[in-house]
Design a protein around this motif. Sequence first.
Motif, mmCIF file in Angstrom:
data_model
loop_
_atom_site.group_PDB
_atom_site.id
_atom_site.type_symbol
_atom_site.label_atom_id
_atom_site.label_comp_id
_atom_site.label_asym_id
_atom_site.label_seq_id
_atom_site.Cartn_x
_atom_site.Cartn_y
_atom_site.Cartn_z
ATOM 1 N N PRO A 35 33.001 49.573 40.429
ATOM 2 C CA PRO A 35 34.386 50.019 40.278
ATOM 3 C C PRO A 35 35.067 49.268 39.144
ATOM 4 C CG PRO A 35 34.139 48.684 42.246
ATOM 5 C CD PRO A 35 32.767 48.891 41.683
ATOM 6 N N GLY A 36 35.916 49.955 38.435
ATOM 7 C CA GLY A 36 36.633 49.342 37.325
ATOM 8 C C GLY A 36 37.957 48.752 37.779
ATOM 9 N N PHE A 37 38.768 48.357 36.830
ATOM 10 C CA PHE A 37 40.068 47.752 37.119
ATOM 11 C C PHE A 37 40.948 48.682 37.939
ATOM 12 C CE2 PHE A 37 44.538 46.976 36.060
ATOM 13 C CZ PHE A 37 44.649 45.666 36.506
ATOM 14 N N GLU A 38 40.818 49.999 37.702
ATOM 15 C CA GLU A 38 41.665 50.946 38.424
ATOM 16 C C GLU A 38 41.373 50.958 39.918
ATOM 17 O OE1 GLU A 38 37.955 52.950 37.134
ATOM 18 O OE2 GLU A 38 39.437 51.788 36.068
ATOM 19 N N ALA A 39 40.258 50.372 40.348
ATOM 20 C CA ALA A 39 39.918 50.323 41.765
ATOM 21 C C ALA A 39 40.489 49.084 42.458
ATOM 22 C CB ALA A 39 38.402 50.350 41.938
ATOM 23 N N ALA A 40 41.011 48.146 41.695
ATOM 24 C CA ALA A 40 41.575 46.935 42.298
ATOM 25 C C ALA A 40 42.864 47.292 43.031
ATOM 26 C CB ALA A 40 41.843 45.892 41.228
ATOM 27 N N MET A 41 42.983 46.825 44.268
ATOM 28 C CA MET A 41 44.140 47.144 45.106
ATOM 29 C C MET A 41 44.869 45.864 45.497
ATOM 30 S SD MET A 41 44.293 50.427 45.901
ATOM 31 C CE MET A 41 43.292 51.847 45.591
ATOM 32 N N SER A 61 47.319 48.317 39.176
ATOM 33 C CA SER A 61 47.942 48.766 37.931
ATOM 34 C C SER A 61 49.383 49.242 38.124
ATOM 35 C CB SER A 61 47.122 49.878 37.293
ATOM 36 O OG SER A 61 47.033 50.982 38.177
ATOM 37 N N VAL A 62 49.775 49.654 39.340
ATOM 38 C CA VAL A 62 51.154 50.116 39.552
ATOM 39 C C VAL A 62 52.030 49.058 40.195
ATOM 40 C CG1 VAL A 62 50.506 52.529 39.745
ATOM 41 C CG2 VAL A 62 50.766 51.175 41.805
ATOM 42 N N ASP A 63 51.469 47.901 40.486
ATOM 43 C CA ASP A 63 52.192 46.843 41.173
ATOM 44 C C ASP A 63 53.564 46.582 40.564
ATOM 45 O OD1 ASP A 63 52.889 44.452 42.549
ATOM 46 O OD2 ASP A 63 51.918 43.288 40.988
ATOM 47 N N ARG A 64 53.627 46.365 39.296
ATOM 48 C CA ARG A 64 54.911 46.039 38.651
ATOM 49 C C ARG A 64 55.525 47.233 37.933
ATOM 50 N NH1 ARG A 64 53.586 40.159 36.048
ATOM 51 N NH2 ARG A 64 52.503 39.405 37.854
ATOM 52 N N HIS A 65 54.836 48.353 37.969
ATOM 53 C CA HIS A 65 55.269 49.470 37.134
ATOM 54 C C HIS A 65 55.641 50.723 37.916
ATOM 55 C CE1 HIS A 65 53.811 46.969 33.903
ATOM 56 N NE2 HIS A 65 52.638 46.893 34.502
ATOM 57 N N MET A 66 55.755 50.643 39.222
ATOM 58 C CA MET A 66 56.115 51.830 39.997
ATOM 59 C C MET A 66 57.589 52.141 39.777
ATOM 60 S SD MET A 66 55.023 52.638 43.871
ATOM 61 C CE MET A 66 55.100 54.286 44.496
ATOM 62 N N ARG A 67 57.837 53.357 39.361
ATOM 63 C CA ARG A 67 59.201 53.799 39.058
ATOM 64 C C ARG A 67 59.768 54.564 40.248
ATOM 65 N NH1 ARG A 67 55.761 55.532 35.455
ATOM 66 N NH2 ARG A 67 56.074 57.686 36.052
#
Length: 148
Positions: A35-41, A61-67
Amino acid sequence: MHRTVAVAGRPGLASISFVAAITLCLAPAAAAKPPGFEAAMIRMLACEGEGVRMEVYLPLSVDRHMRGGQSVIGYYALDLTEANKGKPLEPVRVTLSADKTTVTVDQYTRGLPPTRIPVGGGTVDFDQRFGKRAKCGAFQSQDPDFAK
């Protein structure tokens, strides 16, 4: 003697066949991509009910960027370890409200009604079997100003 040479010559063919068979058996494992970075939860929400814990994980990847208004597919963990039933994961759709005051967890694979949770935390019902009156903490982020 001719017969002995023919038998002695066959182990080479058997060795090649054996190596080929092993190679074919291992090929799928070697071909599998990690799994790549996109699989990190990261765990963004933790709730506790009566003898049960619920957790919601979102891609790092959405941790700090969820709008506000954004929906993301994450995972819902229902921890029934105390009941000796394990901790299954199921995909969920997580939506942060446009005003960033509510998080909606949609357990779409089970057809349950979406659960609305205040960003600051609160008591909610996930489902009628295990997740009733669950006390949820705040919707977390590494950014201390996430909920503002």
